[in-house]
Design an enzyme around this catalytic site. Structure first.
Site, PDB file in Angstrom:
ATOM      1  N   TRP A 136      14.112   3.368 -16.091  1.00  0.00           N
ATOM      2  CA  TRP A 136      15.503   3.053 -15.726  1.00  0.00           C
ATOM      3  C   TRP A 136      15.528   1.609 -15.244  1.00  0.00           C
ATOM      4  O   TRP A 136      14.904   1.274 -14.243  1.00  0.00           O
ATOM      5  CB  TRP A 136      15.996   3.974 -14.605  1.00  0.00           C
ATOM      6  CG  TRP A 136      17.453   3.764 -14.284  1.00  0.00           C
ATOM      7  CD1 TRP A 136      18.018   2.692 -13.639  1.00  0.00           C
ATOM      8  CD2 TRP A 136      18.533   4.644 -14.599  1.00  0.00           C
ATOM      9  NE1 TRP A 136      19.370   2.841 -13.543  1.00  0.00           N
ATOM     10  CE2 TRP A 136      19.719   4.038 -14.119  1.00  0.00           C
ATOM     11  CE3 TRP A 136      18.623   5.878 -15.240  1.00  0.00           C
ATOM     12  CZ2 TRP A 136      20.980   4.632 -14.250  1.00  0.00           C
ATOM     13  CZ3 TRP A 136      19.868   6.462 -15.365  1.00  0.00           C
ATOM     14  CH2 TRP A 136      21.034   5.844 -14.873  1.00  0.00           C
ATOM     15  N   GLU A 208       8.446  -0.122 -14.687  1.00  0.00           N
ATOM     16  CA  GLU A 208       8.371   0.211 -13.261  1.00  0.00           C
ATOM     17  C   GLU A 208       6.913   0.587 -12.995  1.00  0.00           C
ATOM     18  O   GLU A 208       6.399   1.485 -13.676  1.00  0.00           O
ATOM     19  CB  GLU A 208       9.241   1.420 -12.942  1.00  0.00           C
ATOM     20  CG  GLU A 208      10.719   1.249 -13.216  1.00  0.00           C
ATOM     21  CD  GLU A 208      11.418   2.622 -13.241  1.00  0.00           C
ATOM     22  OE1 GLU A 208      11.574   3.244 -12.187  1.00  0.00           O
ATOM     23  OE2 GLU A 208      11.785   3.061 -14.344  1.00  0.00           O
ATOM     24  N   ASP A 241       9.407  -4.277 -12.830  1.00  0.00           N
ATOM     25  CA  ASP A 241      10.689  -4.040 -12.157  1.00  0.00           C
ATOM     26  C   ASP A 241      10.369  -3.224 -10.898  1.00  0.00           C
ATOM     27  O   ASP A 241      10.092  -2.029 -10.974  1.00  0.00           O
ATOM     28  CB  ASP A 241      11.601  -3.259 -13.115  1.00  0.00           C
ATOM     29  CG  ASP A 241      12.906  -2.799 -12.463  1.00  0.00           C
ATOM     30  OD1 ASP A 241      13.051  -2.964 -11.240  1.00  0.00           O
ATOM     31  OD2 ASP A 241      13.757  -2.264 -13.191  1.00  0.00           O
ATOM     32  N   GLN A 244      12.514  -0.215  -6.769  1.00  0.00           N
ATOM     33  CA  GLN A 244      12.311   0.855  -5.781  1.00  0.00           C
ATOM     34  C   GLN A 244      10.974   0.754  -5.082  1.00  0.00           C
ATOM     35  O   GLN A 244      10.806   1.275  -3.986  1.00  0.00           O
ATOM     36  CB  GLN A 244      12.407   2.213  -6.486  1.00  0.00           C
ATOM     37  CG  GLN A 244      13.723   2.413  -7.194  1.00  0.00           C
ATOM     38  CD  GLN A 244      13.981   3.871  -7.541  1.00  0.00           C
ATOM     39  OE1 GLN A 244      13.345   4.766  -7.032  1.00  0.00           O
ATOM     40  NE2 GLN A 244      14.932   4.100  -8.416  1.00  0.00           N
ATOM     41  N   LYS A 270      17.224  -3.175  -5.106  1.00  0.00           N
ATOM     42  CA  LYS A 270      17.541  -2.184  -4.069  1.00  0.00           C
ATOM     43  C   LYS A 270      16.972  -2.462  -2.669  1.00  0.00           C
ATOM     44  O   LYS A 270      17.707  -2.601  -1.708  1.00  0.00           O
ATOM     45  CB  LYS A 270      17.008  -0.830  -4.512  1.00  0.00           C
ATOM     46  CG  LYS A 270      17.666  -0.285  -5.769  1.00  0.00           C
ATOM     47  CD  LYS A 270      17.047   1.044  -6.122  1.00  0.00           C
ATOM     48  CE  LYS A 270      17.611   1.632  -7.393  1.00  0.00           C
ATOM     49  NZ  LYS A 270      18.911   2.230  -7.251  1.00  0.00           N
ATOM     50  N   ARG A 404      13.190  13.651  -6.650  1.00  0.00           N
ATOM     51  CA  ARG A 404      12.555  12.423  -6.157  1.00  0.00           C
ATOM     52  C   ARG A 404      12.841  12.403  -4.662  1.00  0.00           C
ATOM     53  O   ARG A 404      13.996  12.263  -4.253  1.00  0.00           O
ATOM     54  CB  ARG A 404      13.155  11.202  -6.848  1.00  0.00           C
ATOM     55  CG  ARG A 404      12.636   9.901  -6.250  1.00  0.00           C
ATOM     56  CD  ARG A 404      13.297   8.715  -6.859  1.00  0.00           C
ATOM     57  NE  ARG A 404      14.731   8.723  -6.694  1.00  0.00           N
ATOM     58  CZ  ARG A 404      15.588   8.033  -7.440  1.00  0.00           C
ATOM     59  NH1 ARG A 404      15.134   7.304  -8.429  1.00  0.00           N
ATOM     60  NH2 ARG A 404      16.879   8.077  -7.217  1.00  0.00           N
TER      61      ARG A 404
HETATM   62  C1  PLP Z   1      13.718   0.668 -11.310  1.00  0.00           C
HETATM   63  C2  PLP Z   1      15.162   0.288 -11.367  1.00  0.00           C
HETATM   64  N1  PLP Z   1      15.499  -0.891 -11.904  1.00  0.00           N
HETATM   65  C3  PLP Z   1      16.783  -1.283 -11.984  1.00  0.00           C
HETATM   66  C4  PLP Z   1      17.782  -0.481 -11.531  1.00  0.00           C
HETATM   67  C5  PLP Z   1      19.206  -0.918 -11.666  1.00  0.00           C
HETATM   68  O1  PLP Z   1      19.636  -1.398 -10.469  1.00  0.00           O
HETATM   69  P1  PLP Z   1      21.223  -1.495 -10.174  1.00  0.00           P
HETATM   70  O2  PLP Z   1      21.716  -0.105 -10.177  1.00  0.00           O
HETATM   71  O3  PLP Z   1      21.245  -2.161  -8.834  1.00  0.00           O
HETATM   72  O4  PLP Z   1      21.801  -2.329 -11.233  1.00  0.00           O
HETATM   73  C6  PLP Z   1      17.490   0.745 -10.957  1.00  0.00           C
HETATM   74  C7  PLP Z   1      18.570   1.607 -10.457  1.00  0.00           C
HETATM   75  O5  PLP Z   1      18.422   2.746 -10.159  1.00  0.00           O
HETATM   76  C8  PLP Z   1      16.140   1.141 -10.861  1.00  0.00           C
HETATM   77  O6  PLP Z   1      15.804   2.308 -10.344  1.00  0.00           O
END
Ligand code: PLP
Length: 437
Positions: A136, A208, A241, A244, A270, A404
């Site tokens: 995500w 991620e 990324d 989280q 975040k 989660r």
């Molecule tokens: C790993 C990851 N990257 C990017 C995003 C996207 O972030 P945003 O919702 O602030 O655009 C999320 C959102 O849940 C995320 O979990």
């Protein structure tokens, strides 16, 4: 066909639904690990809001930083910088490896990933980007193109060049090869597939370090080193990324430190803003210089805004002063022990995984086939909410029953015990109800 969410709540009249059903109560207050609905009912928040409130809700230092920021400037012309923005760029550079020195401050995780993807393409002159199944990265078009967990259908073509690697999930091996311990075969098969599909324009892998929305997938030891080697062999950039995983949730400032692999580019969001919208794309001086020379532009309305930067400085202070990395590991041990106790007690819990304060619990119909028990997951989650515990079922498709569990890093031992007790009761009631039905 999916059933539309039906509800007669007053707020349904004028709000667009955007995915998960709205909770059937309004939340009026939030402090630490707790939120209160408009009837004054107290609820434990084991999702840290939308995973952003790592310091707990309304941490006094965040509140103070917002107030201080109001004495300075909240928002400026995109070409103007302010002391908190410069200070934040310096603080991040000091925390990060020597090659990650240049930051671009935006508002959301999606935006930071859009920027990183654009920079990767401009720098490499290539356009193919490889994401992970279960990933995500955001809801804007570019980021969504490399999202494989949800949101792909219904909007026409994705960004050209979006390819996928299988997430190394030992509980559901993506290539039906391993069971419970990933030996990395999926990575080799995955890169063979990427090579087969590539038109010769591989720019980057975006990932991620621990897939979160995809069900808390922790790769095996050495996995990211192998990915990095694959990237280097193909001249691809590795983008992590860490929306989280950065800033404490896994017990370290950045997950890449835990895995011992430095990315070429890093995105943060975040957890950087302590609940305010703030994100960053971080790259090297060389990539920045190259893209600047080639005409990179990315001004947004809230690029380099002083308010969230001011708050992020407070977030970094609190993380260090309150020793929250160590605390996340200690509280994570306690949480994990509680979840494994529930797994021993309740047959429906097939797997407990993750570490620090990012833990996944997978609910199954039986432990042999590992078929997800989505209906029970929904029922238990709803019962938890009635009993005062907010839980999030993440992921879709074949893995639709994974909680989660990610309380704020400031969660207390008593709050963890309370959460586990509520879960125990809710699972027991739903499971007993299913037996007598
Ligand atoms: C790993 C990851 N990257 C990017 C995003 C996207 O972030 P945003 O919702 O602030 O655009 C999320 C959102 O849940 C995320 O979990």
């Amino acid at each position: 066909m999916s059933t539309p969410h039906l509800s007669n709540e007053p707020w349904d009249a004028h709000l667009i639904r955007y995915g998960m059903p709205f909770a059937n109560r309004l939340v009026e207050r939030a402090r630490g690990t707790l939120i209160w609905d408009s009837e004054g009912r107290e609820i434990l928040d084991f999702t840290s809001g939308q995973m952003c409130a790592t310091l707990g809700h309304n941490h006094p230092r965040i509140v103070a930083a917002i107030q201080e920021a109001c004495e300075g400037a909240l928002h400026l012309f995109s070409g103007m910088l302010s002391p908190p923005v410069v200070a934040l760029s310096q603080r991040l550079a000091a925390l990060l490896p020597p090659h990650l020195t240049k930051s671009l401050f935006l508002s959301t995780g999606s935006e930071a990933n859009e920027a990183a993807l654009k920079l990767a393409k401009m720098h490499s002159g290539k356009f193919e980007v490889v994401g992970y199944t279960g990933s995500w990265h955001g809801m804007t078009s570019g980021a969504q193109s490399v999202n494989y967990v949800a949101g792909r259908r219904g909007y026409g073509p994705t960004m050209p060049g979006a390819l996928a690697l299988p997430a190394p999930n030992p509980y559901h091996c993506p290539v039906r090869h391993c069971r419970d311990a990933c030996d990395g075969t999926c990575l080799e098969v995955g890169f063979d597939m990427v090579d087969a599909q590539s038109t010769g324009s591989l720019a980057a892998v975006i990932a991620e370090p621990v897939e979160s929305s995809g069900g808390v997938i922790v790769p095996p030891d050495g996995y990211w080193r192998k990915v990095k080697a694959h990237c280097e062999k193909r001249g691809m950039l590795l983008i992590f990324d860490e929306a989280q995983t950065a800033f404490g949730r896994l017990g370290c400032d950045f997950a890449f430190q835990h895995f011992g692999v430095e990315p070429d580019m890093l995105t943060l969001s975040k957890t950087l803003g302590g609940g305010l919208p703030l994100s960053a794309a971080v790259i090297s001086e060389a990539i920045e210089a190259d893209c600047h020379r080639k005409g990179f532009i990315h001004p947004t309305s809230h690029v380099s805004d002083p308010l969230p930067a001011h708050v992020a400085l407070a977030v970094l202070d609190v993380l260090a002063e309150e020793g929250l990395n160590a605390r996340a590991l200690a509280m994570g041990e306690r949480l994990g022990a509680g979840l494994r106790y529930l797994q021993d007690k309740h047959e429906i819990i097939g797997d407990v995984r993750g570490f620090g304060l990012l833990q996944g619990v997978e609910l199954v119909k039986d432990r042999d086939t590992r078929a997800p028990d989505a209906a029970a997951g929904r029922a238990i989650t709803a019962r938890c909410m009635e009993l005062g515990l907010s839980m999030n079922i993440v992921s879709v498709g074949s893995m639709a029953a994974i909680w989660r569990i990610a309380p704020p890093l400031t969660v207390t031992p008593e709050e963890i015990e309370r959460g586990i007790a509520i879960l125990d009761q809710a699972i027991g009631e739903v499971a007993e109800g299913a037996k007598t039905a």
